[in-house]
Design an enzyme around this catalytic site. Structure first.
Site, PDB file in Angstrom:
ATOM      1  N   ARG A   1       1.099  -1.221   0.188  1.00 39.66           N
ATOM      2  CA  ARG A   1       0.366  -0.364   0.010  1.00 39.66           C
ATOM      3  C   ARG A   1       1.106   1.241  -0.100  1.00 39.66           C
ATOM      4  NH1 ARG A   1      -2.169   2.563   4.458  1.00 39.66           N
ATOM      5  NH2 ARG A   1      -2.458   1.056   5.703  1.00 39.66           N
TER       6      ARG A   1
ATOM      7  N   TYR B   1     -15.996  15.192 -16.632  1.00 38.29           N
ATOM      8  CA  TYR B   1     -16.400  13.854 -17.032  1.00 38.29           C
ATOM      9  C   TYR B   1     -17.507  14.249 -15.986  1.00 38.29           C
ATOM     10  CZ  TYR B   1     -17.071   9.292 -15.259  1.00 38.29           C
ATOM     11  OH  TYR B   1     -17.318   8.012 -14.904  1.00 38.29           O
TER      12      TYR B   1
ATOM     13  N   ASP C   1      -6.864  17.495 -16.213  1.00 35.24           N
ATOM     14  CA  ASP C   1      -7.186  16.180 -16.405  1.00 35.24           C
ATOM     15  C   ASP C   1      -7.044  16.186 -18.034  1.00 35.24           C
ATOM     16  OD1 ASP C   1      -8.510  13.631 -16.716  1.00 35.24           O
ATOM     17  OD2 ASP C   1     -10.336  13.758 -16.285  1.00 35.24           O
TER      18      ASP C   1
ATOM     19  N   LYS D   1      -8.131   4.588 -19.109  1.00 35.40           N
ATOM     20  CA  LYS D   1      -8.383   4.659 -20.648  1.00 35.40           C
ATOM     21  C   LYS D   1      -6.761   4.346 -21.616  1.00 35.40           C
ATOM     22  CE  LYS D   1     -12.281   5.855 -18.763  1.00 35.40           C
ATOM     23  NZ  LYS D   1     -12.682   5.849 -17.052  1.00 35.40           N
TER      24      LYS D   1
END
Length: 410
Positions: free
Chosen positions: A61, A114, A186, A211
């Protein structure tokens, strides 16, 4: 003389950055370090880690060799000092917001982002005491009036989803910095191959690596890139909120990144041909694509098309290497025609994501922008007639033939 890593072309960085190892018997690809915890070499190792030595791995982590290779590759592609990968693009956005803001602070964001980002800001961050002021695209020139003494973050997306509007990153970054705000961009639609927001003045660039960076529709990931200062804070926030990436997923991301440049190049070429074919089709009311030259944008404005077209072209030319892999359009006769068109496609896949090698079609009002108000959709220029195409790497002629036969059924 061999070039330094920071002088290499993006195509070379895609393959080699973060993975250069020329030692004897070294694996050609980065192995998956499938471990949740690592052996510490004595108490001295723990002390070094506590003092800030991040060369030591303790727990996946916190960091992992496979994940670290992906972070280094993306950082070099974006021209960043460091990067932090996360479990999704939404996790990356959450980390960015929580690093820049705390209760009582405000975010200024484009409305043209988005749909999930709008919901994150309105439904989640608001519960944390962080307010968001949204700028409609038509008012972007008056962005300064949305800032206040409480503003701590400016959030931008360009080109936008799904109408591919573009904004001037450099000018807005200067505005954000005058108000002492962290500027976050973004860059999912453009990728670092086409656009480098950090070079234009942004502080943090984020991606849904699900993506284009992954590129094969087989992983879910996000990433933030920026200065060491911002990324150290982002890593700590990612660790505390638990949005870490699995090393197996990081391996897939590394594999996808190696072909990013050539995938983007091919898909851009396909998108340009598809946009032109759609523009000429009688059943298409309007095409959203920043690659049309200014005179064509002027012609479309005379037919009542959005004023954003011409500006999108000029901005894309100035801050992007090419015009992108996405094409959207409004079909004549509205929603019923859009549904008939989508259902008639044979080669294009109906899918709610984008950026893979496969060409996909999306229906924003029932996917990316579902749940937004009628007013928000109107300001975004999204209607039941709007269809979004994510152009893949197949043969452009085959893709156009399928679009045309589906339009005949609409």
């Amino acid at each position: 003389m061999s070039k330094r890593p920071d002088q290499r072309a993006d195509a070379t960085r895609c393959v080699h950055s973060g993975e250069e190892r020329h030692g004897q018997a070294a694996p050609l690809t980065t192995p998956i370090t499938q471990a949740s915890v690592f052996v510490v070499p004595g108490v001295g190792g723990l002390r070094r880690y506590a003092e800030g030595d991040r060369e030591l791995y303790l727990y996946s982590r916190y960091g992992n060799p496979t994940i670290g290779a992906a972070e280094q590759k993306i950082a070099e592609l974006e021209g960043a000092e460091a990067a932090v990968v996360t479990s999704s693009g939404m996790a990356a956005e959450t980390v960015a917001a929580l690093v820049a803001c705390q209760a009582g602070d405000e975010i200024v964001s484009m409305l043209d982002v988005y749909g999930g980002t709008v919901k994150l800001f309105e439904q989640v961050l608001a519960r944390c005491g962080i307010k968001t002021r949204f700028i409609p695209y038509h008012d972007i020139r008056n962005a300064s009036r949305y800032f206040s003494r409480k503003t701590r973050m400016l959030f931008l997306e360009t080109p936008t989803n799904p109408t591919l509007r573009c904004v001037d990153v450099a000018a807005l970054a200067r505005l954000g910095h005058r108000h002492k705000a962290c500027v976050v961009v973004d860059n999912t639609f453009a990728t670092p191959i086409l656009q480098k927001p950090l070079a234009l003045g942004a502080d943090i660039v984020i991606h849904s690596a699900t993506k284009y960076l992954g590129g094969h529709s087989d992983l879910t990931a996000g990433v933030l890139a920026g200065s060491k200062k911002w990324m150290e804070a982002a890593r700590q926030m990612m660790i505390l909120t638990g949005g870490c990436l699995d090393p197996g997923c990081a391996y897939l991301l590394l594999r996808g990144l190696k072909t990013l440049e050539i995938r983007v190049e091919r898909a851009c070429r396909n998108a340009a041909q598809i946009a032109e074919a759609l523009r000429r089709h009688p059943k298409v009311a309007h095409v959203y694509y920043p690659g049309f030259p200014p005179q064509r944008a002027q012609n479309r404005r005379s037919l009542g098309a959005p004023e954003a077209d011409h500006e999108a072209h000029e901005l894309a030319r100035s801050q992007m290497k090419d015009f992108g892999m996405m094409v959207s359009f409004d079909i004549r006769d509205g929603g019923p025609a859009a549904e008939r068109f989508i259902n008639a496609l044979k080669l294009w896949y109906l899918a709610t994501s984008l950026g893979g090698v496969e060409s996909t079609v999306s229906y924003p009002v029932l996917s990316s922008h579902i749940g937004l108000s009628t007013k928000q959709l109107r300001l975004l220029g999204v209607s039941p007639a709007t269809i979004r195409l994510s152009v893949g790497i197949e043969d452009a002629g085959d893709l156009i033939d399928d679009l045309e036969q589906a339009l005949a059924c609409a």
